[in-house]
Write an enzyme that holds these catalytic residues in place. Sequence first.
Site, short mmCIF file in Angstrom:
data_model
loop_
_atom_site.label_atom_id
_atom_site.label_comp_id
_atom_site.label_asym_id
_atom_site.label_seq_id
_atom_site.Cartn_x
_atom_site.Cartn_y
_atom_site.Cartn_z
N HIS A 30 0.84 -1.20 0.00
CA HIS A 30 0.00 0.00 0.00
C HIS A 30 0.88 1.26 0.00
CE1 HIS A 30 -3.82 2.13 1.22
NE2 HIS A 30 -2.91 3.04 1.56
N GLU A 31 1.81 1.34 0.94
CA GLU A 31 2.64 2.54 1.06
C GLU A 31 3.66 2.64 -0.08
OE1 GLU A 31 1.86 4.83 3.07
OE2 GLU A 31 0.36 3.65 4.16
#
Length: 210
Positions: A30-31
């Site tokens: 995600h990051e």
Amino acid sequence: MDSFFGFLRIPSLYDLGVMLPGIIVGLTIHEFSHALVATSLGDDTPRREGRLTLSPLSHIDPVGVLLLLIAGFGWAKPVPVNPYNFRGDPRNGMALVALAGPLSNFVLAFIIVLFLAFGGINLPYAWEIGITAVAINVSLGVFNLLPVFPLDGEKIFNRFFSYEIRKFMVSYGQAILLLLLFTGAISFVLQPITRFILNFYFALFKFLVG
């Protein structure tokens, strides 16, 4: 911020073994996706801050992961981004950067389903870990699409908000989010969407395995 739905509890060692892979990989992807898209748009801030990497150590917040395990909501380290370095409209760029996070979780869940369907299910504990990771990543993706500051959804839909709404969300978004979480009201909105997407993935799995 990232979250998946759960109940307040102390996880057993088995729970930790089943849940942690999906949480760590999901938060990391995600990051990293935020960082990758921001960099591709011309902002070198994520690279300079060491966030353009798939190392979980660069993205995981231990307190956020702990809360995910025991309370069902938590967070990773936010990726620093300077939208004024983007090529083109900064708000459009931020929307793309924000969208990359939830989208990556849906894609990761899809890849896990394919892995399980094409033989991965035969590996020890693959079903337990894989199906949990699918549920975690779908929930992370859906949760982060909420148009509430500081979630990704607020940045995605920001350009459609009036100035007054944007100002209100920045000032009170976190309080609203906490209220939704601790009253359980958020479940009425997000669980049907999450369940619909999970049912799609499960149907795809059944189709692939015949």
